[in-house]
Write an enzyme that holds these catalytic residues in place. Structure first.
Site, PDB file in Angstrom:
ATOM      1  N   VAL A 181      34.117  -9.191  46.040  1.00 31.88           N
ATOM      2  CA  VAL A 181      33.334  -8.978  44.809  1.00 31.88           C
ATOM      3  C   VAL A 181      31.997  -9.718  44.791  1.00 31.88           C
ATOM      4  CG1 VAL A 181      35.102  -8.279  43.174  1.00 31.88           C
ATOM      5  CG2 VAL A 181      34.796 -10.707  43.650  1.00 31.88           C
ATOM      6  N   HIS A 188      29.042 -28.546  37.541  1.00 34.01           N
ATOM      7  CA  HIS A 188      28.918 -27.417  36.597  1.00 34.01           C
ATOM      8  C   HIS A 188      30.315 -26.906  36.232  1.00 34.01           C
ATOM      9  CE1 HIS A 188      29.209 -23.075  35.939  1.00 34.01           C
ATOM     10  NE2 HIS A 188      28.055 -23.143  35.311  1.00 34.01           N
ATOM     11  N   ASN A 189      31.147 -26.700  37.241  1.00 33.50           N
ATOM     12  CA  ASN A 189      32.486 -26.179  36.975  1.00 33.50           C
ATOM     13  C   ASN A 189      33.329 -27.188  36.206  1.00 33.50           C
ATOM     14  OD1 ASN A 189      31.491 -24.132  38.579  1.00 33.50           O
ATOM     15  ND2 ASN A 189      33.435 -23.786  39.616  1.00 33.50           N
ATOM     16  N   LYS A 213      35.750 -16.683  51.676  1.00 32.90           N
ATOM     17  CA  LYS A 213      36.654 -17.671  51.100  1.00 32.90           C
ATOM     18  C   LYS A 213      36.247 -19.065  51.569  1.00 32.90           C
ATOM     19  CE  LYS A 213      41.102 -15.799  50.429  1.00 32.90           C
ATOM     20  NZ  LYS A 213      40.789 -15.412  49.082  1.00 32.90           N
ATOM     21  N   SER A 244      26.770 -19.465  40.328  1.00 32.46           N
ATOM     22  CA  SER A 244      27.641 -19.344  39.156  1.00 32.46           C
ATOM     23  C   SER A 244      27.305 -18.104  38.355  1.00 32.46           C
ATOM     24  CB  SER A 244      27.534 -20.559  38.239  1.00 32.46           C
ATOM     25  OG  SER A 244      28.354 -20.339  37.090  1.00 32.46           O
ATOM     26  N   GLY A 245      28.337 -17.546  37.749  1.00 32.86           N
ATOM     27  CA  GLY A 245      28.146 -16.377  36.898  1.00 32.86           C
ATOM     28  C   GLY A 245      29.166 -15.294  37.179  1.00 32.86           C
ATOM     29  N   ARG A 251      45.201 -28.431  31.753  1.00 26.66           N
ATOM     30  CA  ARG A 251      45.627 -27.222  32.466  1.00 26.66           C
ATOM     31  C   ARG A 251      46.889 -27.523  33.263  1.00 26.66           C
ATOM     32  NH1 ARG A 251      40.628 -23.565  34.802  1.00 26.66           N
ATOM     33  NH2 ARG A 251      39.177 -23.911  33.096  1.00 26.66           N
ATOM     34  N   GLU A 305      32.348 -26.916  32.769  1.00 26.44           N
ATOM     35  CA  GLU A 305      32.920 -25.651  32.277  1.00 26.44           C
ATOM     36  C   GLU A 305      34.381 -25.866  31.835  1.00 26.44           C
ATOM     37  OE1 GLU A 305      32.359 -22.317  35.062  1.00 26.44           O
ATOM     38  OE2 GLU A 305      34.492 -21.885  34.831  1.00 26.44           O
ATOM     39  N   LYS A 325      41.320 -23.208  40.235  1.00 22.94           N
ATOM     40  CA  LYS A 325      41.077 -22.985  41.663  1.00 22.94           C
ATOM     41  C   LYS A 325      40.639 -24.256  42.381  1.00 22.94           C
ATOM     42  CE  LYS A 325      38.992 -18.683  41.673  1.00 22.94           C
ATOM     43  NZ  LYS A 325      38.393 -17.591  42.410  1.00 22.94           N
ATOM     44  N   LYS A 374      27.020 -27.666  41.682  1.00 25.42           N
ATOM     45  CA  LYS A 374      27.870 -26.530  41.286  1.00 25.42           C
ATOM     46  C   LYS A 374      29.269 -27.028  40.910  1.00 25.42           C
ATOM     47  CE  LYS A 374      29.754 -22.625  40.506  1.00 25.42           C
ATOM     48  NZ  LYS A 374      30.645 -21.867  41.308  1.00 25.42           N
ATOM     49  N   ARG A 421      34.240  -8.898  57.843  1.00 30.30           N
ATOM     50  CA  ARG A 421      35.258  -8.925  58.902  1.00 30.30           C
ATOM     51  C   ARG A 421      35.968  -7.578  58.979  1.00 30.30           C
ATOM     52  NH1 ARG A 421      40.213 -13.004  58.188  1.00 30.30           N
ATOM     53  NH2 ARG A 421      40.369 -11.732  56.308  1.00 30.30           N
TER      54      ARG A 421
HETATM   55  P1  NDP Z   1      37.209 -14.268  48.283  1.00 30.88           P
HETATM   56  O1  NDP Z   1      37.076 -15.716  48.027  1.00 30.88           O
HETATM   57  O2  NDP Z   1      38.411 -13.570  47.815  1.00 30.88           O
HETATM   58  O3  NDP Z   1      37.015 -14.015  49.856  1.00 30.88           O
HETATM   59  C1  NDP Z   1      37.169 -12.734  50.426  1.00 30.88           C
HETATM   60  C2  NDP Z   1      36.143 -12.519  51.518  1.00 30.88           C
HETATM   61  O4  NDP Z   1      36.286 -13.522  52.542  1.00 30.88           O
HETATM   62  C3  NDP Z   1      36.330 -11.182  52.195  1.00 30.88           C
HETATM   63  O5  NDP Z   1      35.070 -10.664  52.513  1.00 30.88           O
HETATM   64  C4  NDP Z   1      37.117 -11.556  53.436  1.00 30.88           C
HETATM   65  O6  NDP Z   1      36.985 -10.639  54.474  1.00 30.88           O
HETATM   66  C5  NDP Z   1      36.455 -12.851  53.799  1.00 30.88           C
HETATM   67  N1  NDP Z   1      37.257 -13.669  54.700  1.00 30.88           N
HETATM   68  C6  NDP Z   1      38.380 -14.364  54.402  1.00 30.88           C
HETATM   69  N2  NDP Z   1      38.822 -15.020  55.481  1.00 30.88           N
HETATM   70  C7  NDP Z   1      37.960 -14.765  56.485  1.00 30.88           C
HETATM   71  C8  NDP Z   1      37.877 -15.149  57.853  1.00 30.88           C
HETATM   72  N3  NDP Z   1      38.760 -15.986  58.392  1.00 30.88           N
HETATM   73  N4  NDP Z   1      36.853 -14.673  58.574  1.00 30.88           N
HETATM   74  C9  NDP Z   1      35.946 -13.840  58.052  1.00 30.88           C
HETATM   75  N5  NDP Z   1      35.968 -13.417  56.779  1.00 30.88           N
HETATM   76  C10 NDP Z   1      36.967 -13.886  56.001  1.00 30.88           C
HETATM   77  O7  NDP Z   1      35.915 -13.472  47.718  1.00 30.88           O
HETATM   78  P2  NDP Z   1      35.029 -13.678  46.411  1.00 30.88           P
HETATM   79  O8  NDP Z   1      34.014 -12.620  46.498  1.00 30.88           O
HETATM   80  O9  NDP Z   1      35.847 -13.809  45.182  1.00 30.88           O
HETATM   81  O10 NDP Z   1      34.325 -15.095  46.640  1.00 30.88           O
HETATM   82  C11 NDP Z   1      33.487 -15.364  47.750  1.00 30.88           C
HETATM   83  C12 NDP Z   1      33.054 -16.816  47.662  1.00 30.88           C
HETATM   84  O11 NDP Z   1      32.308 -17.010  46.471  1.00 30.88           O
HETATM   85  C13 NDP Z   1      34.225 -17.807  47.608  1.00 30.88           C
HETATM   86  O12 NDP Z   1      33.875 -18.962  48.315  1.00 30.88           O
HETATM   87  C14 NDP Z   1      34.341 -18.112  46.134  1.00 30.88           C
HETATM   88  O13 NDP Z   1      34.907 -19.381  45.893  1.00 30.88           O
HETATM   89  C15 NDP Z   1      32.882 -18.056  45.703  1.00 30.88           C
HETATM   90  N6  NDP Z   1      32.645 -17.766  44.311  1.00 30.88           N
HETATM   91  C16 NDP Z   1      33.402 -16.854  43.636  1.00 30.88           C
HETATM   92  C17 NDP Z   1      33.167 -16.577  42.304  1.00 30.88           C
HETATM   93  C18 NDP Z   1      33.976 -15.551  41.600  1.00 30.88           C
HETATM   94  O14 NDP Z   1      33.767 -15.399  40.380  1.00 30.88           O
HETATM   95  N7  NDP Z   1      34.852 -14.832  42.262  1.00 30.88           N
HETATM   96  C19 NDP Z   1      32.084 -17.250  41.563  1.00 30.88           C
HETATM   97  C20 NDP Z   1      31.303 -18.145  42.364  1.00 30.88           C
HETATM   98  C21 NDP Z   1      31.595 -18.387  43.668  1.00 30.88           C
HETATM   99  P3  NDP Z   1      38.021  -9.414  54.614  1.00 30.88           P
HETATM  100  O15 NDP Z   1      37.504  -8.331  53.715  1.00 30.88           O
HETATM  101  O16 NDP Z   1      37.954  -9.048  56.035  1.00 30.88           O
HETATM  102  O17 NDP Z   1      39.377  -9.915  54.196  1.00 30.88           O
END
Ligand code: NDP
Length: 477
Positions: A12, A186-187, A75, A128-129, A288, A190, A261, A183, A33
């Site tokens: 996302v 910030h959290n 991740k 953030s957002g 929490r 939050e 988280k 950041k 990936r």
């Molecule tokens: P996720 O944290 O769920 O991560 C999923 C992504 O990571 C997929 O693209 C996945 O690829 C990839 N991935 C996981 N393991 C590996 C690996 N070993 N090698 C290569 N790619 C890998 O996705 P989000 O979009 O929710 O978040 C992305 C980052 O942004 C995270 O660090 C999160 O903490 C941060 N973030 C998230 C927010 C939110 O609201 N969700 C807000 C602010 C920051 P594949 O498709 O191949 O599985």
């Protein structure tokens, strides 16, 4: 054609960030990936701008103009290291790796140092957002080498949220881990904001006797005033929502166990390491945690509490006004604590973080965006070396005006058995800071008694010890 920026990790956050860059006119190379995600992005949103879909790491890197700007949105933790290990050997000196995940700032420091040795600029970037922010404009907190901001900054300014005065919600926060540190705090803030809002809700419900729908209206009114913020706004939305299946208030059909988280927990862990009292944020994290101990709570259901004595209608309205005061005062305290932690981190790691600039980039895009941040910015503009937000005249006056009500609200919670860890901790912090004498003197006496840990005197320089087991005379230590 070559891409001005690349995004790898297309869940996302990464997908929406990539679309945001493309919608702002940049050519974006995308990679994931699992190739299916890349294809889906280009198929679904390809018409929004210029995307270059790539399947392999080599293709991805080759698609980027030099110096390369490669954003990682995977991740946090091990996966981020794995992706860096995959791409770093393909890059050249001067290229940039930008980690937009929720990395721990210590990991960012480690990665920055390792990549610096290869001549690669590593930018740990807090975003953030949530997913909406990533798409329409997040608040962005990049750290890393200052020179990387010269070429990256303008692009980030374009895709970032804009504050009401039009200023982009992004700034170069400081070297190495500074962005992810900010950041993290910030959290933490939050978490505290959400906890305080939760306490206000519970008091309005259990002490004042209002229904969730009525409380939603109260929050809507508050949102017109100094509490105007995203979190207050969505609180009203959640509280007025009715569950379709049962016809009950939505808030009554949700299991009351809050999840987390980890960034709130980090904020507290780091505060402990730095010796910064972030009691409000800590209470929010613990609240929490407590909520999640289902067995413990179940086993405690029979414990005695006070007899409920709900307020009358007129009293309830007056009480709601007091809760607004308590919420506002407690909010000032949690921001005071959060900014103290940023100042302490900045000092410890030599980041030279501009606290006014940090409050300014939180005014839009992020979860804690609020009118209130303009006041914090004004406080730091008036005096950059403000020892604490509570030293600002405006905040001090507002708390002075709020404090009687704040105390009454905490008393009402205590009397009625409604837990207010956030309000109470904030008030205790406030009272402790303004106290002319603290029982810490007694603590020092006890420590000297049982462990000869020594103490300092108010009237003379030096360290002293009293011969507690002997004639109780004092010796210089
Ligand atoms: P996720 O944290 O769920 O991560 C999923 C992504 O990571 C997929 O693209 C996945 O690829 C990839 N991935 C996981 N393991 C590996 C690996 N070993 N090698 C290569 N790619 C890998 O996705 P989000 O979009 O929710 O978040 C992305 C980052 O942004 C995270 O660090 C999160 O903490 C941060 N973030 C998230 C927010 C939110 O609201 N969700 C807000 C602010 C920051 P594949 O498709 O191949 O599985």
């Amino acid at each position: 054609t070559s891409a001005q920026i690349g995004v790898t990790g297309l869940a996302v956050m990464g997908r929406n960030l990539a679309r945001n860059f493309a919608r702002n006119g940049y050519t974006v190379a995308v990679h994931n990936r699992t190739v299916a995600r890349t294809k889906a992005l280009v198929e679904e949103f390809g018409s929004e701008g210029d995307f270059i879909g790539t399947e392999t790491a080599e293709e991805f890197v080759a698609a980027l103009e030099r110096p390369r700007r490669l954003v990682i949105m995977v991740k946090a933790g091990g996966p981020t290291d794995a992706v860096i290990e995959e791409f770093a050997p393909l890059l050249e000196p001067g290229d940039m790796i930008i980690d937009g995940g929720n990395a721990h700032f210590a990991d960012t420091r480690r990665r920055e140092k390792a990549l610096r040795e290869q001549g690669i600029h590593f930018v740990g970037m807090g975003v953030s957002g949530g997913e909406e922010g990533a798409l329409h404009g997040p608040s962005i907190m990049p750290g890393g080498p200052k020179e990387s901001y010269d070429s990256l900054g303008p692009m980030l300014e374009k895709i970032s949220a804009k504050a009401k005065d039009g200023a982009p919600c992004v700034t170069h926060v400081g070297p190495d881990g500074a962005g992810h540190f900010v950041k993290m705090v910030h959290n933490g803030i939050e978490y505290a904001d959400m906890q305080l809002i939760g306490e206000a809700y519970q008091l309005l419900r259990d002490v004042a006797g209002y229904s969730p729908a009525e409380i939603a209206e109260i929050f809507r009114t508050w949102n017109q005033g100094r509490l105007d913020s995203y979190l207050i706004e969505i609180t009203a939305e959640v509280l007025s929502h009715v569950d379709a299946a049962t016809g009950k208030p939505f808030v009554d059909v949700v299991v009351d166990q809050a999840e987390q988280k980890g960034t709130g927990r980090w904020t507290v862990q780091i505060a402990l390491d730095l010796g910064v009292p972030v009691s409000g944020i800590a209470e929010a994290v613990f609240a929490r945690s407590l909520s999640g101990h289902a067995g413990l709570r179940e086993a405690s259901q029979g414990l005695a509490g006070p007899k409920a004595a709900p307020l009358g209608k007129e009293e309830a309205a007056a009480f709601a006004d007091r809760v607004e005061q308590a919420l506002y005062a407690s909010k000032i305290v949690s921001y005071t604590q959060g900014f103290h932690e940023i100042a302490a981190g900045s000092e410890e790691y030599g980041w030279d973080v501009d606290l006014g600039a940090v409050s300014a980039i939180w005014r839009g895009g992020c979860i804690i965006r609020a009118a209130f941040l303009d006041r914090i910015r004004a406080a730091y503009d008036a005096r950059a070396d403000l020892p604490s937000l509570l030293s600002d005249e405006t905040f001090a006056r507002e708390i002075a005006d709020a404090q009687d009500d704040w105390r009454e609200v905490v008393i009402a919670g205590v009397r009625q058995g409604v837990p207010t860890p956030g309000f109470s901790a904030a008030l205790a912090y406030y009272d402790a800071l303004r106290a002319s004498r603290l029982p810490a003197a007694l603590t020092q006496g006890q420590r000297d008694f049982f462990g000869a840990h020594t103490y300092r005197r108010v009237d003379r320089e030096g360290a002293f010890h009293t011969l507690w087991g002997g004639d109780r005379s004092e010796v210089s230590a």
